[in-house]
Write an enzyme that holds these catalytic residues in place. Sequence first.
Site, PDB file in Angstrom:
ATOM      1  N   ASP A 147       0.855  -1.188   0.000  1.00  0.00           N
ATOM      2  CA  ASP A 147       0.000   0.000   0.000  1.00  0.00           C
ATOM      3  C   ASP A 147       0.888   1.232   0.000  1.00  0.00           C
ATOM      4  O   ASP A 147       2.087   1.154   0.250  1.00  0.00           O
ATOM      5  CB  ASP A 147      -0.880  -0.017   1.267  1.00  0.00           C
ATOM      6  CG  ASP A 147      -1.771   1.208   1.360  1.00  0.00           C
ATOM      7  OD1 ASP A 147      -2.398   1.567   0.359  1.00  0.00           O
ATOM      8  OD2 ASP A 147      -1.822   1.835   2.450  1.00  0.00           O
ATOM      9  N   SER A 148       0.254   2.378  -0.237  1.00  0.00           N
ATOM     10  CA  SER A 148       0.976   3.642  -0.209  1.00  0.00           C
ATOM     11  C   SER A 148       1.416   4.021   1.210  1.00  0.00           C
ATOM     12  O   SER A 148       2.292   4.860   1.371  1.00  0.00           O
ATOM     13  CB  SER A 148       0.071   4.745  -0.763  1.00  0.00           C
ATOM     14  OG  SER A 148      -1.163   4.757  -0.068  1.00  0.00           O
TER      15      SER A 148
ATOM     16  N   CYS B  68      -3.775  -1.146  -2.017  1.00  0.00           N
ATOM     17  CA  CYS B  68      -4.047   0.269  -2.277  1.00  0.00           C
ATOM     18  C   CYS B  68      -4.963   0.394  -3.490  1.00  0.00           C
ATOM     19  O   CYS B  68      -4.599  -0.012  -4.599  1.00  0.00           O
ATOM     20  CB  CYS B  68      -2.725   0.982  -2.529  1.00  0.00           C
ATOM     21  SG  CYS B  68      -2.903   2.715  -2.934  1.00  0.00           S
TER      22      CYS B  68
ATOM     23  N   GLU C 293      -6.873   9.414   9.378  1.00  0.00           N
ATOM     24  CA  GLU C 293      -5.539   9.409   9.997  1.00  0.00           C
ATOM     25  C   GLU C 293      -5.521  10.271  11.264  1.00  0.00           C
ATOM     26  O   GLU C 293      -4.729  10.043  12.172  1.00  0.00           O
ATOM     27  CB  GLU C 293      -4.489   9.856   8.979  1.00  0.00           C
ATOM     28  CG  GLU C 293      -4.448   8.875   7.820  1.00  0.00           C
ATOM     29  CD  GLU C 293      -3.096   8.691   7.168  1.00  0.00           C
ATOM     30  OE1 GLU C 293      -2.178   9.462   7.472  1.00  0.00           O
ATOM     31  OE2 GLU C 293      -2.985   7.761   6.345  1.00  0.00           O
TER      32      GLU C 293
ATOM     33  N   CYS D 261     -11.301   2.571  -0.869  1.00  0.00           N
ATOM     34  CA  CYS D 261     -10.049   3.154  -0.370  1.00  0.00           C
ATOM     35  C   CYS D 261      -9.695   2.422   0.919  1.00  0.00           C
ATOM     36  O   CYS D 261     -10.581   2.069   1.701  1.00  0.00           O
ATOM     37  CB  CYS D 261     -10.246   4.645  -0.094  1.00  0.00           C
ATOM     38  SG  CYS D 261      -8.836   5.429   0.715  1.00  0.00           S
TER      39      CYS D 261
ATOM     40  N   HIS E 298      -8.659   3.381   3.649  1.00  0.00           N
ATOM     41  CA  HIS E 298      -9.008   4.031   4.904  1.00  0.00           C
ATOM     42  C   HIS E 298     -10.499   3.933   5.257  1.00  0.00           C
ATOM     43  O   HIS E 298     -10.869   4.097   6.411  1.00  0.00           O
ATOM     44  CB  HIS E 298      -8.631   5.515   4.834  1.00  0.00           C
ATOM     45  CG  HIS E 298      -7.155   5.770   4.879  1.00  0.00           C
ATOM     46  ND1 HIS E 298      -6.272   5.161   4.008  1.00  0.00           N
ATOM     47  CD2 HIS E 298      -6.410   6.558   5.694  1.00  0.00           C
ATOM     48  CE1 HIS E 298      -5.046   5.584   4.288  1.00  0.00           C
ATOM     49  NE2 HIS E 298      -5.106   6.423   5.303  1.00  0.00           N
TER      50      HIS E 298
END
Length: 269
Positions: free
Chosen positions: A14-15, A77, A156, A188, A190
Site C-alpha cells: 500500500d501507499s 491500495c 488518519e 479506499c 481508509h
Amino acid sequence: MNAPASHCPIGVFDSGVGGLTVVRALMERLPLESIVYFGDTARVPYGVKSVATIEQYAAQIVDFLLRRGVKMLIVACNTMAAVALKTIAARAGNIPVIDVIEAGARTAADGQGGRIGVIGTPTTINSNAYARRIHALAPGARVYSQACPLFVPLVEEGWLDHPVTRLTAQEYLRPVLAEDIDSLVLGCTHYPLLKPLLRDVAGEGVRLIDSALTAAELAAVRLQQAGLAATGAEPAACRYIVTDIPLRFQTIGERFLGRSLGEIERVDW
Ligand code: DGL
C-alpha cells in the site's frame, strides 16, 4: 524466478499504513498465512499523484517484494490498483496478483441490485477503474462514483465518529444517495474504519462493500486454486516494512490493524 511455494509469505502493499485494513482481514480469514506488508509511508499519499508517478512507485515495490520471495501479491491500495495494475502484473510474472478493485467489483456485481455507488481517492475515481470492472461483470449495472479526498486525513486524525467527519460524509454522499443506490463500495484502504459512520449516513438499506474483506476472501479462493495455501506446518508470521516511520506511526498503524504492530523494518530506497 522460482515457482511460488505454499510456505512462502503473501506480499501485501500500500501507499502507507491504510493497507493494514487488508492485513487485518487476511489475519482473520487466513490465520495460517505469513505476510510481508510493505507501506510506502515516505511517499504517501498516492491518491492525488499522477499515473506515471504511481506506476513508477508500484514497480519499485513489486520488485522489492519479489526479492523477498512472496508467493502472491495483494495490491491493498485502491489507487495503485486503479492505475498501475498492468505494470504490477507484468512485473509479477508467475506470481498471482490480487487487487482490492477486482475483489470489490466482483462483490458489487453479484449483488441483487444494480445501482452501485463507489467512493475513493480522486485518482481512483478519475481512473473509472471500478466502473469499468463492474460493467465488465454486470453490463446492466449503474455506477455512481464520488471522490472523497478529505476522508484519508480525517481517518488518519482518528476522527472516525466526529461531527466534522459526519458532515463531510453527508456532503460527499448526497449525490450518490440521490441516485437511490443499493450498494456502496468503500474504494479506499481508509474507508473501512468509517463503516459505522457511513452506515448511519447511507442508511440500513445500502449494503456497504468493504474491499479489505472482499480481498481477503478472494485471496483465500485463489490460494486454494493455485495449491498455494499454507498448511500450518510453520507458524504464521507478519513482517512490516515501511519507507519512513513518522510520528504517530504506531498509533495510526495499530488503529488500522486492530492489534499491536510487531517489529517494523524501515528501508531506504
Ligand atoms: N491507500 C490509498 C487508497 O486506497 C489511500 C491513501 C493514499 O492516497 O495514498 O486509495
